[in-house]
Every structure is written in C-alpha cells, then in structure tokens.
Motif scaffolding. Structure first.
Motif, PDB file in Angstrom:
ATOM      1  N   TYR A   1      63.805  44.688  59.176  1.00  0.00           N
ATOM      2  CA  TYR A   1      63.692  43.433  59.923  1.00  0.00           C
ATOM      3  C   TYR A   1      62.856  43.621  61.194  1.00  0.00           C
ATOM      4  O   TYR A   1      62.134  42.717  61.607  1.00  0.00           O
ATOM      5  CB  TYR A   1      65.097  42.905  60.248  1.00  0.00           C
ATOM      6  N   GLU A   2      62.941  44.803  61.793  1.00  0.00           N
ATOM      7  CA  GLU A   2      62.106  45.091  62.969  1.00  0.00           C
ATOM      8  C   GLU A   2      60.630  44.981  62.606  1.00  0.00           C
ATOM      9  O   GLU A   2      59.840  44.350  63.309  1.00  0.00           O
ATOM     10  CB  GLU A   2      62.392  46.500  63.518  1.00  0.00           C
TER      11      GLU A   2
ATOM     12  N   THR B   1      59.529  41.360  61.708  1.00  0.00           N
ATOM     13  CA  THR B   1      59.412  40.416  62.821  1.00  0.00           C
ATOM     14  C   THR B   1      58.354  40.842  63.828  1.00  0.00           C
ATOM     15  O   THR B   1      57.988  40.087  64.710  1.00  0.00           O
ATOM     16  CB  THR B   1      60.754  40.241  63.565  1.00  0.00           C
TER      17      THR B   1
ATOM     18  N   LEU C   1      63.924  41.103  51.868  1.00  0.00           N
ATOM     19  CA  LEU C   1      64.010  42.119  52.926  1.00  0.00           C
ATOM     20  C   LEU C   1      65.221  43.019  52.719  1.00  0.00           C
ATOM     21  O   LEU C   1      65.157  44.231  52.892  1.00  0.00           O
ATOM     22  CB  LEU C   1      64.080  41.443  54.308  1.00  0.00           C
ATOM     23  N   ILE C   2      66.335  42.406  52.322  1.00  0.00           N
ATOM     24  CA  ILE C   2      67.548  43.196  52.089  1.00  0.00           C
ATOM     25  C   ILE C   2      67.350  44.119  50.890  1.00  0.00           C
ATOM     26  O   ILE C   2      67.691  45.300  50.928  1.00  0.00           O
ATOM     27  CB  ILE C   2      68.768  42.262  51.883  1.00  0.00           C
TER      28      ILE C   2
ATOM     29  N   LYS D   1      64.608  36.349  52.890  1.00  0.00           N
ATOM     30  CA  LYS D   1      65.670  37.229  53.398  1.00  0.00           C
ATOM     31  C   LYS D   1      66.169  38.176  52.310  1.00  0.00           C
ATOM     32  O   LYS D   1      66.337  39.379  52.542  1.00  0.00           O
ATOM     33  CB  LYS D   1      66.813  36.350  53.902  1.00  0.00           C
TER      34      LYS D   1
ATOM     35  N   PRO E   1      67.299  51.300  56.554  1.00  0.00           N
ATOM     36  CA  PRO E   1      68.275  50.330  57.045  1.00  0.00           C
ATOM     37  C   PRO E   1      67.652  48.934  57.191  1.00  0.00           C
ATOM     38  O   PRO E   1      66.485  48.823  57.573  1.00  0.00           O
ATOM     39  CB  PRO E   1      68.679  50.876  58.419  1.00  0.00           C
ATOM     40  N   THR E   2      68.439  47.918  56.874  1.00  0.00           N
ATOM     41  CA  THR E   2      67.944  46.547  56.997  1.00  0.00           C
ATOM     42  C   THR E   2      67.414  46.268  58.403  1.00  0.00           C
ATOM     43  O   THR E   2      66.441  45.543  58.579  1.00  0.00           O
ATOM     44  CB  THR E   2      69.073  45.538  56.696  1.00  0.00           C
ATOM     45  N   SER E   3      68.061  46.871  59.405  1.00  0.00           N
ATOM     46  CA  SER E   3      67.622  46.627  60.776  1.00  0.00           C
ATOM     47  C   SER E   3      66.192  47.111  60.996  1.00  0.00           C
ATOM     48  O   SER E   3      65.420  46.466  61.689  1.00  0.00           O
ATOM     49  CB  SER E   3      68.583  47.286  61.782  1.00  0.00           C
ATOM     50  N   ARG E   4      65.835  48.238  60.381  1.00  0.00           N
ATOM     51  CA  ARG E   4      64.459  48.749  60.524  1.00  0.00           C
ATOM     52  C   ARG E   4      63.473  47.834  59.798  1.00  0.00           C
ATOM     53  O   ARG E   4      62.399  47.540  60.282  1.00  0.00           O
ATOM     54  CB  ARG E   4      64.314  50.156  59.961  1.00  0.00           C
TER      55      ARG E   4
END
Ligand code: SF4
Ligand code: FES
Ligand code: FES
Lengths: 159, 237
Positions: free
Chosen positions: A59-60, A63, A44-45, A41, A54-57
């Motif tokens: 993580y997309e 995953t 990734l951050i 984790k 962005p972290t959301s991208r």
C-alpha cells in the motif's frame, strides 16, 4: 472483469509472470493497473500474499506513485500538462475548458466512466505546448476548438 | 579505531559506527527525535545535524547516518549547525504545533513558531519519522502499519486506513513514537489501537489484564511456547 474472484485470479497470473520476484513489485502493480485501469483493493491484498510482502508495504508503494490510481478510472484518461512551458502557453485555459466540457475536476472520473482528468508536469514535448495526452496519444498546440473536436470524436468512438 | 576531533576534543570510536553514536559516546549531547535505539536509522528528523571539516571544506551532515572517518573534525554547536537545527525545528513546529515534546525542545534551542511557515492543523503530532513503522517491521515482525501517500498528504497508519488484521495490539509503536502521536486506550479487559479493539488476557495467577490475547498467540506461534505458559504476567512468573 471486476468480480473479486476474477481480480484475484488475474492478479495471481501477473505475479506469476514476474516469478514472484519481490523487486518487481512496481512492475507487477503497473501490469495490474493495465489490466483493471486502476489498483483494486483485492488485487493489492492478493499481491502481498502471493509475493510475501506485507500489505502495508504494498500500500505504501501503491499510494506513493502518481502513476497509480486506487480508484476506478474512465475509459479514456486525459492528462493535461501543466508544466512550466505549457503553463506559459495557456494550459490553465485548456484545463478549464476540459473541466467545463466533462464536468469533472482533475483526479475525478465522469459519471458514465468514460473520462478521467489528470494533471501532469511536463511530458517532454514542451515545444508543442500546451500539450494534452489522451490515453497514449499526444495532442500538441491545443486550442479550445480542438478540445471540442477531440472529445466529440472519443465520445463517438466509445459508443 | 578511528580518531577524530569533536568539539575540540580528541575522540576515537570503533570503525563502522555512526557519528552520532561517537559524539554521544564522548558525552556530548545532540538533540534527536528519530534515532530510537530499538530501530534502524531513518535520518528523517534532521535535528542531529553537525558540521564536519575535511581539509578546508566544511559541510552539514546528519550525524545519525554519517559514518565515522579518520581525521574528521566535527563541530556539534557551531553557529551554522545551530541555525540549521533551529530552522528544522521551526518547520517541525509548523507541522505539529500541539506537540509538547517539540515545544519543549524548541524552547531549549531558542526556536519559535514562524509566521512564514503556516501551521498545519491536520497532522496531529506525527513528524513522519517512521520509527513506529520500523519497530513493527524490524522488532515485532508483523508490519501492520506504514507511511502512505507522499508530500503534504503523507500519513501513518494501517493500510487502506482500516483495521489491520495482522496487528497484534502490542503497542510497540506507541512506545517508540517520539512525540506521542499514536493513541492507545486501555480499559483493563480491552485495548484500542489504530482503530481496532483487542481483548486483553487476564493473568492466570493474579487476574490482572496484562497483554492482548492476539499478542500472546503470536508469541506462542513464533516461539513454540504453549499459550498456557504465556498467560501468566511477568510479576507472577
Ligand atoms: S506516529 Fe510517531 S513514530 Fe510513527 S511516524 Fe509519526 S512521529 Fe514517527
Ligand atoms: S511543460 Fe508541458 S510538455 Fe513540457
Ligand atoms: S536523529 Fe538523525 S535525522 Fe533524526
């Protein structure tokens, strides 16, 4: 190599190697997985911060691909091919044998972190089916007896 | 301008527009879920399908993503179109059986839940249209949420399924969601969204809680307007 600061440092080095190029995100994640055997984790951050994504991208992407694992994996990754050709040649019996020998199901890692079991759909060696790929080595025409032999060898080697 | 025949009528539309806009511009209605005007097109709901004819070939296209073309003959209500739309709706219904929005649309187009599509119980009302993710990225600019994993496992939310530290609690995602999947609970001084609680700012003049403090801070940082000037609600300004 699992302390948070180590992870961050190594991750930054990897990002630097790719010159922070945003389109290299997948390559960066592959390198991180190579370094830690999975995608921590913190890594990734750090990737997001260092690359301006962005972290959301991040993580997309992490995953989305089956090739990425978000959980620590074992020293040896056993990939059992359950593609059509291997299935016809008895992949499910081989899978069953691995499950019973290692006491884990696909997607899991055994207690001493030696083995992870994964399923793949065709590795392009259908003529050798049933195929099992362990780490980077291909094992064709798998049989029950071969499973015991291979695992025995890996356990010894891992001592 | 580009000239086309849509449902038998001569329609012209500016170059570079999408078919859906041209169709709606002509006063013809097309059901859609994912084409929210605040965000870019994702072409994910597949309800906007229409039939296009070029020469003697015809095919089904998603009108929200298909650019207008000179001489195109478009049918928005052919049997083929209605069948595809109904099938899409049946699948959406199987995913989100509880969605009142979908139920109402389904009724209008004569679609019913099909026993061959086993209904999901764990998807809530989310159809994975990505509108919320897009508004957070394209309009708000914080990219606090995303669509994670893939296939039947795919879900919407903040990364790691934990509280996001970049979310400003603005609720834009709630506003664009076509099905009302996203839960936002406001209790005056507090607001809860995506699992995180936000402190609300009371208006300096009337005392009404009107926006999350984090949102005002974000606007202040982005626009350079001092926070104090932003702490007055729109009614009192
Ligand atoms: S939560 Fe709503 S807006 Fe977001 S992807 Fe799901 S249906 Fe679309
Ligand atoms: S199906 Fe197993 S290698 Fe092709
Ligand atoms: S409106 Fe075109 S796919 Fe949703």
């Amino acid at each position: 190599m699992s302390k948070v600061s180590d992870i961050k440092l190594k991750t930054k080095q990897i990002v630097k190697k790719h010159k922070g190029d945003k389109s290299a995100l997948i390559a960066v994640l592959q390198d991180i997985q190579e370094a830690f055997n999975y995608l921590p984790k913190e890594a990734l951050i750090t990737v997001g911060d260092a690359m301006g994504i962005p972290t959301s991208r991040v993580y997309e992407v992490a995953t989305f691909y089956n090739a990425f694992s978000l959980n620590p994996r074992g020293e040896h990754i056993v990939k059992i091919c359950v593609g059509t050709a291997c299935h016809v040649r008895g992949a499910s019996a081989i899978l069953d044998k691995f499950e019973r020998t290692l006491f884990i199901k696909p997607g899991e890692t055994n207690q001493d972190q030696k083995f992870s079991l994964e399923l793949v759909n065709c590795v392009g060696a259908c003529a050798l089916g049933p195929v099992v790929v362990i780490d980077t080595e291909y094992h064709g025409q798998m049989t029950m007896a071969k499973v015991d032999k291979i695992i025995g060898k890996l356990k010894e080697g891992a001592q | 301008m580009v000239n086309m025949i849509i449902d038998g009528k001569n329609i012209s539309a500016p170059k570079d527009t999408m078919l859906l806009a041209a169709i709606r511009g002509a006063g013809i209605s097309v059901p859609t879920l994912c084409a929210h005007e605040a965000v870019s097109r994702s072409g994910s709901c597949r309800l906007c399908v229409v039939e296009i004819k070029k020469g003697n070939r015809s095919r089904i296209v998603t009108s929200c993503l298909y650019g207008v073309e000179e001489g195109l003959v478009v049918d928005t209500k052919s049997d083929r179109v209605l069948n595809v739309r109904r099938l899409v709706m049946e699948l959406l219904l199987a995913r989100c059986p509880e969605s009142d929005v979908l139920q109402k649309m389904a009724l209008e187009m004569g679609a019913e839940p099909q026993p061959r599509f086993v209904a999901d119980t764990d998807k809530g009302k989310c159809i994975l249209c990505r509108s919320c993710v897009r508004v957070c990225e394209e309009v708000v600019g914080v990219s606090a949420i995303g669509l994670f994993a893939r296939g039947s496992q795919k879900t919407v939310g903040p990364p790691f399924h934990e509280q996001s530290d970049v979310c400003i609690g603005c609720g834009a995602c709630v506003y664009v969601c076509p099905t009302g999947h996203i839960e936002m609970i406001s209790t005056g001084e507090k607001r809860k969204i995506w699992g995180r609680r936000f402190k609300m700012q009371p208006c300096d003049k009337c005392g009404k809680f009107f926006a999350p403090v984090d949102q005002l801070k974000y606007i202040s940082k982005k626009t350079g307007v001092p926070f104090e000037e932003l702490s007055v609600c729109t009614d009192c300004r």
